[in-house]
Design an enzyme around this catalytic site. Structure first.
Site, PDB file in Angstrom:
ATOM      1  N   PRO A  37      -1.548  -5.331  -2.168  1.00 47.34           N
ATOM      2  CA  PRO A  37      -2.772  -4.977  -1.448  1.00 47.34           C
ATOM      3  C   PRO A  37      -3.009  -3.477  -1.335  1.00 47.34           C
ATOM      4  O   PRO A  37      -2.073  -2.698  -1.161  1.00 47.34           O
ATOM      5  CB  PRO A  37      -2.566  -5.597  -0.062  1.00 47.34           C
ATOM      6  CG  PRO A  37      -1.087  -5.750   0.064  1.00 47.34           C
ATOM      7  CD  PRO A  37      -0.589  -6.051  -1.318  1.00 47.34           C
ATOM      8  N   ASN A  38      -4.262  -3.140  -1.452  1.00 47.34           N
ATOM      9  CA  ASN A  38      -4.783  -1.777  -1.270  1.00 47.34           C
ATOM     10  C   ASN A  38      -4.453  -0.825  -2.421  1.00 47.34           C
ATOM     11  O   ASN A  38      -4.920   0.320  -2.425  1.00 47.34           O
ATOM     12  CB  ASN A  38      -4.308  -1.173   0.073  1.00 47.34           C
ATOM     13  CG  ASN A  38      -4.771  -2.006   1.246  1.00 47.34           C
ATOM     14  OD1 ASN A  38      -5.956  -2.302   1.348  1.00 47.34           O
ATOM     15  ND2 ASN A  38      -3.853  -2.406   2.116  1.00 47.34           N
ATOM     16  N   HIS A  93       7.554   1.979  -5.758  1.00 45.54           N
ATOM     17  CA  HIS A  93       6.600   2.475  -4.750  1.00 45.54           C
ATOM     18  C   HIS A  93       6.196   3.886  -5.141  1.00 45.54           C
ATOM     19  O   HIS A  93       7.049   4.682  -5.562  1.00 45.54           O
ATOM     20  CB  HIS A  93       7.225   2.495  -3.356  1.00 45.54           C
ATOM     21  CG  HIS A  93       7.638   1.135  -2.901  1.00 45.54           C
ATOM     22  ND1 HIS A  93       6.743   0.195  -2.451  1.00 45.54           N
ATOM     23  CD2 HIS A  93       8.852   0.548  -2.871  1.00 45.54           C
ATOM     24  CE1 HIS A  93       7.390  -0.907  -2.158  1.00 45.54           C
ATOM     25  NE2 HIS A  93       8.675  -0.731  -2.399  1.00 45.54           N
ATOM     26  N   TYR A 141      -0.501   9.217  -1.538  1.00 45.77           N
ATOM     27  CA  TYR A 141      -0.428   8.466  -2.793  1.00 45.77           C
ATOM     28  C   TYR A 141      -0.944   9.228  -4.018  1.00 45.77           C
ATOM     29  O   TYR A 141      -0.865   8.714  -5.139  1.00 45.77           O
ATOM     30  CB  TYR A 141      -1.201   7.148  -2.647  1.00 45.77           C
ATOM     31  CG  TYR A 141      -0.615   6.251  -1.581  1.00 45.77           C
ATOM     32  CD1 TYR A 141       0.654   5.701  -1.737  1.00 45.77           C
ATOM     33  CD2 TYR A 141      -1.305   5.971  -0.400  1.00 45.77           C
ATOM     34  CE1 TYR A 141       1.218   4.888  -0.755  1.00 45.77           C
ATOM     35  CE2 TYR A 141      -0.761   5.159   0.582  1.00 45.77           C
ATOM     36  CZ  TYR A 141       0.500   4.622   0.398  1.00 45.77           C
ATOM     37  OH  TYR A 141       1.061   3.821   1.360  1.00 45.77           O
ATOM     38  N   ASN A 162       5.091  -3.585  -7.338  1.00 42.51           N
ATOM     39  CA  ASN A 162       4.791  -2.782  -6.160  1.00 42.51           C
ATOM     40  C   ASN A 162       3.975  -3.686  -5.261  1.00 42.51           C
ATOM     41  O   ASN A 162       2.765  -3.839  -5.449  1.00 42.51           O
ATOM     42  CB  ASN A 162       4.005  -1.519  -6.511  1.00 42.51           C
ATOM     43  CG  ASN A 162       3.716  -0.677  -5.270  1.00 42.51           C
ATOM     44  OD1 ASN A 162       3.999  -1.097  -4.139  1.00 42.51           O
ATOM     45  ND2 ASN A 162       3.163   0.505  -5.468  1.00 42.51           N
ATOM     46  N   ARG A 169       9.223   7.681   5.327  1.00 41.98           N
ATOM     47  CA  ARG A 169       8.031   7.346   6.104  1.00 41.98           C
ATOM     48  C   ARG A 169       8.415   6.531   7.347  1.00 41.98           C
ATOM     49  O   ARG A 169       9.540   6.592   7.796  1.00 41.98           O
ATOM     50  CB  ARG A 169       7.032   6.619   5.192  1.00 41.98           C
ATOM     51  CG  ARG A 169       6.609   7.475   3.980  1.00 41.98           C
ATOM     52  CD  ARG A 169       5.601   6.769   3.112  1.00 41.98           C
ATOM     53  NE  ARG A 169       4.349   6.524   3.826  1.00 41.98           N
ATOM     54  CZ  ARG A 169       3.400   5.696   3.389  1.00 41.98           C
ATOM     55  NH1 ARG A 169       3.567   5.026   2.248  1.00 41.98           N
ATOM     56  NH2 ARG A 169       2.293   5.534   4.086  1.00 41.98           N
ATOM     57  N   ARG A 229      -7.441   6.483  -1.645  1.00 44.08           N
ATOM     58  CA  ARG A 229      -6.648   6.044  -0.495  1.00 44.08           C
ATOM     59  C   ARG A 229      -5.582   7.090  -0.152  1.00 44.08           C
ATOM     60  O   ARG A 229      -4.679   7.347  -0.953  1.00 44.08           O
ATOM     61  CB  ARG A 229      -5.957   4.725  -0.846  1.00 44.08           C
ATOM     62  CG  ARG A 229      -5.013   4.228   0.204  1.00 44.08           C
ATOM     63  CD  ARG A 229      -4.131   3.107  -0.323  1.00 44.08           C
ATOM     64  NE  ARG A 229      -3.281   2.609   0.729  1.00 44.08           N
ATOM     65  CZ  ARG A 229      -2.195   1.862   0.540  1.00 44.08           C
ATOM     66  NH1 ARG A 229      -1.848   1.514  -0.679  1.00 44.08           N
ATOM     67  NH2 ARG A 229      -1.477   1.467   1.554  1.00 44.08           N
ATOM     68  N   ALA A 285       2.153  -3.389   1.113  1.00 41.67           N
ATOM     69  CA  ALA A 285       2.628  -3.739   2.452  1.00 41.67           C
ATOM     70  C   ALA A 285       3.382  -5.064   2.483  1.00 41.67           C
ATOM     71  O   ALA A 285       4.240  -5.270   3.351  1.00 41.67           O
ATOM     72  CB  ALA A 285       1.441  -3.792   3.418  1.00 41.67           C
ATOM     73  N   GLU A 301      11.534  -2.819  -8.503  1.00 44.67           N
ATOM     74  CA  GLU A 301      10.618  -2.528  -7.393  1.00 44.67           C
ATOM     75  C   GLU A 301      10.168  -1.071  -7.489  1.00 44.67           C
ATOM     76  O   GLU A 301      11.001  -0.178  -7.658  1.00 44.67           O
ATOM     77  CB  GLU A 301      11.348  -2.775  -6.068  1.00 44.67           C
ATOM     78  CG  GLU A 301      10.526  -2.442  -4.838  1.00 44.67           C
ATOM     79  CD  GLU A 301      11.305  -2.700  -3.547  1.00 44.67           C
ATOM     80  OE1 GLU A 301      12.480  -3.161  -3.612  1.00 44.67           O
ATOM     81  OE2 GLU A 301      10.752  -2.418  -2.470  1.00 44.67           O
TER      82      GLU A 301
END
Ligand code: DQA
Length: 166
Positions: free
Chosen positions: A27-28, A117, A40, A91, A124, A35, A94, A115
């Site tokens: 998502p997103n 990111h 990012y 990825n 974070r 964004r 969330a 994985e």
């Protein structure tokens, strides 16, 4: 509009019988470019897909690159990747931090999972420090922006070509 669409990767990789890396984005991530650019970067998901297509093609692999905002759709794609993907790069956005369903789907895979990111999730908020994906991943790459996807492809290509033990 990227959401929910299976991108036509045959255009990027016309050799249809190549083993294929599936790249699943959660998502997103369709909003990359606008964004939170301080977190990012300015790269769009299309930019990242192009870089992935080039990296996969150079290593002799095909690419199937997808994005969805829906947890169920991502779970369905992981199920479809069984028997179709040579490896899965994920990825999950969330859902990384929340989705037992995605974790259970990834357990079904018998191919390597990496994985990725864009941001360094460990630098974070604490809620980003736990991942339901990591226990099932061969490796985790975070903090290198879109280049992390390319690093994942290069690492998987080496692994699957038997060029390196790790
Ligand atoms: C992300 C990190 C997640 O914590 C976040 O929810 C995202 C993007 C990353 O690529 O840095 O959506 O997966």
């Amino acid at each position: 509009m990227l959401t929910g669409l299976v991108r036509d990767c045959k255009k990027a990789d016309p050799v249809s019988d190549r083993p294929t890396f599936w790249v699943l984005n959660g998502p997103n991530l369709n909003m990359l470019g606008t964004r939170e650019p301080a977190v990012y970067g300015r790269e769009t998901l299309d930019d990242i897909e192009r870089a992935c297509g080039a990296a996969a093609g150079a290593a002799g692999f095909g690419l199937d690159f997808r994005q969805s905002n829906g947890e169920g759709e991502l779970v369905g794609w992981v199920q479809q990747a069984r028997g179709a993907a040579a490896a899965v790069i994920v990825n999950a956005g969330a859902y990384t931090h929340t989705s037992v369903a995605l974790h259970d789907a990834l357990r079904l895979l018998d191919v390597p999972v990496v994985e990725v990111h864009l941001s360094n999730v460990f630098a974070r908020e604490p809620f980003r420090h736990h991942s339901y994906v990591s226990p099932l991943a061969l490796g985790v790459i975070c903090g290198f922006g879109g280049h992390g996807y390319v690093l994942a492809i290069e690492a998987l290509a080496r692994r699957l070509s038997g060029a390196t033990a790790r």
